[in-house]
Design a protein around this motif. Structure first.
Motif, short mmCIF file in Angstrom:
data_model
loop_
_atom_site.label_atom_id
_atom_site.label_comp_id
_atom_site.label_asym_id
_atom_site.label_seq_id
_atom_site.Cartn_x
_atom_site.Cartn_y
_atom_site.Cartn_z
N VAL A 133 17.25 -54.38 -16.73
CA VAL A 133 15.80 -54.33 -16.50
C VAL A 133 14.90 -53.79 -15.85
O VAL A 133 14.23 -52.68 -16.03
N GLU A 134 14.54 -53.85 -14.74
CA GLU A 134 14.30 -53.25 -12.89
C GLU A 134 14.33 -51.15 -13.92
O GLU A 134 12.67 -50.78 -13.62
N ALA A 165 15.43 -49.94 -16.16
CA ALA A 165 14.87 -48.98 -17.64
C ALA A 165 13.36 -49.06 -17.41
O ALA A 165 12.75 -49.97 -17.85
N SER A 166 13.03 -48.04 -17.95
CA SER A 166 11.37 -47.83 -17.94
C SER A 166 10.83 -48.42 -19.72
O SER A 166 11.66 -48.43 -20.66
N PRO A 167 9.95 -48.88 -20.06
CA PRO A 167 9.94 -49.36 -20.93
C PRO A 167 9.30 -48.20 -21.80
O PRO A 167 9.28 -48.29 -23.13
N ALA A 178 11.85 -60.41 -26.20
CA ALA A 178 12.85 -58.99 -26.44
C ALA A 178 13.30 -58.90 -27.62
O ALA A 178 12.96 -57.64 -28.24
N ARG A 192 13.40 -46.35 -21.62
CA ARG A 192 14.72 -46.70 -22.12
C ARG A 192 14.26 -47.77 -22.26
O ARG A 192 14.35 -48.93 -22.27
N LEU A 232 16.61 -57.75 -22.17
CA LEU A 232 15.79 -58.76 -21.68
C LEU A 232 16.37 -60.17 -22.58
O LEU A 232 16.14 -61.02 -22.07
N THR A 268 17.09 -50.45 -24.11
CA THR A 268 18.12 -50.64 -22.76
C THR A 268 17.38 -51.60 -23.02
O THR A 268 18.05 -52.21 -21.63
N ARG A 269 16.06 -51.52 -22.43
CA ARG A 269 15.40 -52.70 -21.75
C ARG A 269 15.12 -53.53 -22.31
O ARG A 269 15.61 -55.16 -21.73
#
Length: 280
Positions: free
Chosen positions: A88-89, A91-93, A134, A96, A104, A99-100
């Motif tokens: 999560v940390e 994976a950029s919103p 999520a 990605r 989540l 993926t995030r």
């Protein structure tokens, strides 16, 4: 049979594919040793790829999460949660988002599972909220299969509108997909429940005729989903004062066998649950 590929990247990709297949077989078997062996293969494949394959890391975390739930193992659940937190940390919103969102959603599921083991109501609510937050990031136009899978998971209660399940079925039907069969069964279960609540015996007859008409041309998984739904119609009719269902045991056992042969334990569990409800 062709021997080990010369290119290390190709060999690593093949190892990752092999690990995924072993993990899939281990999930279906439920054997503890097979689960551990598959986890070791995924660790090795991840090492060969130097941790660069984000999808494999997600699969690895999901596998640890599922194994933790099956074995009721807080250590595995905690390990999966830490791995997912790192994903999560990283994976950029913006770059990605899916993926995030997947990571989540699995974090929420893992926290809920841990809370269930510990009988911690507040943590259960927190995990459920995380999962819902999520899940809302998936959209039917951007990631239709992820969105449909989320709707299946959300369909356990009565809050999900029938039209949402209708949309999920339209997105997945006719492709022979596992998620398509699961959506099909969930949508029909909701429709049967609504018709029964209105005590509409004629409506149950219409549903039964529609299901029988399409059984002959249905793919195996859709056939199993429709058999389960036929059993649901028969049980609803009995609850409304109708006759005892005929051959219900045979119908549901055939659905269980088909679902297991096709590697869909969730569908087999649905058939088994109805078999228990039938009292046969």
């Amino acid at each position: 049979g062709a021997g080990r590929p010369r290119r290390s990247k190709t060999a690593a990709d093949l190892a990752a594919t092999h690990a995924r297949l072993k993990a899939r077989k281990a999930r279906l078997s439920g054997d503890a040793k097979a689960l551990m062996d598959a986890a070791a293969l995924m660790d090795a494949a991840q090492h060969d790829l130097s941790g660069e394959d984000v999808d494999l890391r997600l699969d690895q975390a999901a596998f640890a999460l599922e194994a933790g739930v099956i074995q009721r193992d807080p250590r595995l659940l905690d390990h999966a949660g830490r791995d997912l937190g790192i994903l999560v940390e990283g994976a950029s919103p913006d770059h990605r988002p899916l993926t995030r969102a997947r990571a989540l959603a699995m974090c929420g599921a893992g926290l809920s599972a841990l809370a269930t083991l510990a009988d911690h109501a507040e943590a259960q609510d927190q995990g459920r909220s995380m999962f819902e937050a999520a899940a809302d990031q998936f959209t039917p136009d951007h990631s239709p299969l992820d969105w449909a899978a989320i709707q299946v998971l959300r369909s356990g209660g009565d809050a999900l509108p029938l039209m949402v399940l209708n949309q999920a079925e339209i997105l997945t039907q006719g492709q022979g997909l596992i998620i398509g069969a699961l959506v099909r069964e969930r949508r029909l279960a909701r429709e049967i429940a609504l018709v029964e609540a209105m005590e509409d015996r004629a409506g149950l007859d219409v549903l039964e005729d529609r299901l029988r008409h399409r059984l002959a041309a249905a793919a195996p998984l859709d056939w199993a989903a429709d058999q389960i739904s036929l059993a649901g119609v028969a049980l609803a009719r009995r609850r409304l004062g109708g006759p005892e269902p005929r051959r219900l045991n045979l119908i549901l056992n055939e659905a269980v066998l088909t679902a297991r042969e096709m590697g869909v334990p969730a569908l087999a569990e649905r058939a088994g649950l109805l078999l228990l409800q039938s009292g046969l």
